[in-house]
Design a protein around this motif. Structure first.
Motif, PDB file in Angstrom:
ATOM      1  N   ILE A  24      37.717-147.575  41.405  1.00 40.23           N
ATOM      2  CA  ILE A  24      38.508-147.009  42.497  1.00 40.23           C
ATOM      3  C   ILE A  24      38.582-145.492  42.361  1.00 40.23           C
ATOM      4  O   ILE A  24      38.883-144.967  41.282  1.00 40.23           O
ATOM      5  CB  ILE A  24      39.945-147.586  42.486  1.00 40.23           C
ATOM      6  CG1 ILE A  24      39.926-149.107  42.507  1.00 40.23           C
ATOM      7  CG2 ILE A  24      40.777-147.006  43.630  1.00 40.23           C
ATOM      8  CD1 ILE A  24      39.338-149.728  43.746  1.00 40.23           C
ATOM      9  N   LEU A  25      38.327-144.800  43.453  1.00 40.54           N
ATOM     10  CA  LEU A  25      38.514-143.354  43.510  1.00 40.54           C
ATOM     11  C   LEU A  25      39.980-143.083  43.835  1.00 40.54           C
ATOM     12  O   LEU A  25      40.493-143.546  44.854  1.00 40.54           O
ATOM     13  CB  LEU A  25      37.605-142.748  44.587  1.00 40.54           C
ATOM     14  CG  LEU A  25      37.712-141.249  44.801  1.00 40.54           C
ATOM     15  CD1 LEU A  25      37.239-140.488  43.561  1.00 40.54           C
ATOM     16  CD2 LEU A  25      36.893-140.840  46.019  1.00 40.54           C
ATOM     17  N   LEU A  26      40.667-142.347  42.976  1.00 35.61           N
ATOM     18  CA  LEU A  26      42.088-142.086  43.151  1.00 35.61           C
ATOM     19  C   LEU A  26      42.377-140.932  44.106  1.00 35.61           C
ATOM     20  O   LEU A  26      43.466-140.848  44.655  1.00 35.61           O
ATOM     21  CB  LEU A  26      42.747-141.778  41.792  1.00 35.61           C
ATOM     22  CG  LEU A  26      42.628-142.864  40.730  1.00 35.61           C
ATOM     23  CD1 LEU A  26      43.217-142.367  39.419  1.00 35.61           C
ATOM     24  CD2 LEU A  26      43.307-144.138  41.200  1.00 35.61           C
ATOM     25  N   LEU A  56      48.894-146.581  38.356  1.00 37.94           N
ATOM     26  CA  LEU A  56      48.606-145.147  38.319  1.00 37.94           C
ATOM     27  C   LEU A  56      49.201-144.412  39.511  1.00 37.94           C
ATOM     28  O   LEU A  56      49.210-144.913  40.622  1.00 37.94           O
ATOM     29  CB  LEU A  56      47.092-144.924  38.283  1.00 37.94           C
ATOM     30  CG  LEU A  56      46.339-145.606  37.144  1.00 37.94           C
ATOM     31  CD1 LEU A  56      44.850-145.334  37.279  1.00 37.94           C
ATOM     32  CD2 LEU A  56      46.862-145.148  35.795  1.00 37.94           C
ATOM     33  N   GLU A  57      49.666-143.206  39.230  1.00 36.42           N
ATOM     34  CA  GLU A  57      50.165-142.324  40.279  1.00 36.42           C
ATOM     35  C   GLU A  57      49.417-140.999  40.173  1.00 36.42           C
ATOM     36  O   GLU A  57      49.527-140.292  39.173  1.00 36.42           O
ATOM     37  CB  GLU A  57      51.665-142.100  40.094  1.00 36.42           C
ATOM     38  CG  GLU A  57      52.297-141.340  41.222  1.00 36.42           C
ATOM     39  CD  GLU A  57      53.793-141.261  41.044  1.00 36.42           C
ATOM     40  OE1 GLU A  57      54.291-140.156  40.752  1.00 36.42           O
ATOM     41  OE2 GLU A  57      54.455-142.312  41.156  1.00 36.42           O
ATOM     42  N   TRP A  58      48.641-140.687  41.181  1.00 33.42           N
ATOM     43  CA  TRP A  58      47.766-139.516  41.197  1.00 33.42           C
ATOM     44  C   TRP A  58      48.418-138.411  42.001  1.00 33.42           C
ATOM     45  O   TRP A  58      48.926-138.656  43.102  1.00 33.42           O
ATOM     46  CB  TRP A  58      46.431-139.924  41.822  1.00 33.42           C
ATOM     47  CG  TRP A  58      45.353-138.904  41.796  1.00 33.42           C
ATOM     48  CD1 TRP A  58      44.456-138.701  40.782  1.00 33.42           C
ATOM     49  CD2 TRP A  58      45.010-137.973  42.817  1.00 33.42           C
ATOM     50  NE1 TRP A  58      43.583-137.701  41.128  1.00 33.42           N
ATOM     51  CE2 TRP A  58      43.918-137.240  42.377  1.00 33.42           C
ATOM     52  CE3 TRP A  58      45.542-137.688  44.066  1.00 33.42           C
ATOM     53  CZ2 TRP A  58      43.325-136.237  43.128  1.00 33.42           C
ATOM     54  CZ3 TRP A  58      44.958-136.695  44.828  1.00 33.42           C
ATOM     55  CH2 TRP A  58      43.852-135.973  44.354  1.00 33.42           C
ATOM     56  N   GLU A  59      48.433-137.179  41.484  1.00 32.39           N
ATOM     57  CA  GLU A  59      49.086-136.072  42.188  1.00 32.39           C
ATOM     58  C   GLU A  59      48.344-134.763  41.945  1.00 32.39           C
ATOM     59  O   GLU A  59      47.865-134.495  40.843  1.00 32.39           O
ATOM     60  CB  GLU A  59      50.529-135.935  41.697  1.00 32.39           C
ATOM     61  CG  GLU A  59      51.305-134.858  42.397  1.00 32.39           C
ATOM     62  CD  GLU A  59      52.731-134.735  41.884  1.00 32.39           C
ATOM     63  OE1 GLU A  59      53.479-133.935  42.472  1.00 32.39           O
ATOM     64  OE2 GLU A  59      53.093-135.413  40.910  1.00 32.39           O
ATOM     65  N   VAL A  60      48.273-133.952  42.990  1.00 33.72           N
ATOM     66  CA  VAL A  60      47.710-132.613  42.897  1.00 33.72           C
ATOM     67  C   VAL A  60      48.860-131.617  42.996  1.00 33.72           C
ATOM     68  O   VAL A  60      49.699-131.721  43.891  1.00 33.72           O
ATOM     69  CB  VAL A  60      46.696-132.342  44.044  1.00 33.72           C
ATOM     70  CG1 VAL A  60      46.193-130.908  43.989  1.00 33.72           C
ATOM     71  CG2 VAL A  60      45.541-133.313  43.975  1.00 33.72           C
ATOM     72  N   ILE A  76      50.865-142.890  34.294  1.00 34.36           N
ATOM     73  CA  ILE A  76      50.783-144.341  34.127  1.00 34.36           C
ATOM     74  C   ILE A  76      52.196-144.892  34.223  1.00 34.36           C
ATOM     75  O   ILE A  76      53.074-144.502  33.453  1.00 34.36           O
ATOM     76  CB  ILE A  76      50.142-144.714  32.782  1.00 34.36           C
ATOM     77  CG1 ILE A  76      48.744-144.104  32.696  1.00 34.36           C
ATOM     78  CG2 ILE A  76      50.109-146.226  32.598  1.00 34.36           C
ATOM     79  CD1 ILE A  76      48.100-144.237  31.333  1.00 34.36           C
ATOM     80  N   LYS A  77      52.397-145.770  35.171  1.00 30.48           N
ATOM     81  CA  LYS A  77      53.709-146.373  35.408  1.00 30.48           C
ATOM     82  C   LYS A  77      53.696-147.812  34.901  1.00 30.48           C
ATOM     83  O   LYS A  77      52.935-148.639  35.384  1.00 30.48           O
ATOM     84  CB  LYS A  77      54.052-146.372  36.901  1.00 30.48           C
ATOM     85  CG  LYS A  77      54.003-145.015  37.540  1.00 30.48           C
ATOM     86  CD  LYS A  77      55.079-144.122  37.004  1.00 30.48           C
ATOM     87  CE  LYS A  77      55.042-142.790  37.704  1.00 30.48           C
ATOM     88  NZ  LYS A  77      55.962-141.837  37.154  1.00 30.48           N
TER      89      LYS A  77
END
Length: 79
Positions: A24-26, A56-60, A76-77
């Protein structure tokens, strides 16, 4: 696929790898700012296994910090 206007041979290879249900692309937004033309793209790809992606929680981050790449975090949750 991830915000670039062009796709070269290496980009097509990455697209083929990502065309897999187990990978999967996040990325959900741009991670790179081209200061010469003002365009953005997501050339910094974050990839995860489909078995852990729900954790997973991805953030910029909004600040560039003397780079043309925005910092990315992956938290990582645990449930």
């Amino acid at each position: 696929m991830w915000g670039s206007e062009k796709t070269n041979t290496r980009g097509k290879l990455v697209e083929n790898i990502l065309d897999n249900d187990e990978i999967i692309l996040l990325n959900s937004q741009s991670t790179h700012f081209n200061q010469y033309n003002g365009k953005t793209s997501a050339i910094d790809l974050s990839i995860a296994s489909s078995s852990i992606v729900t954790y997973l929680e991805w953030e910029v981050f909004n600040e560039i910090h003397s780079s043309n790449h925005w910092p990315v975090t992956i938290d990582i949750k645990f449930k």
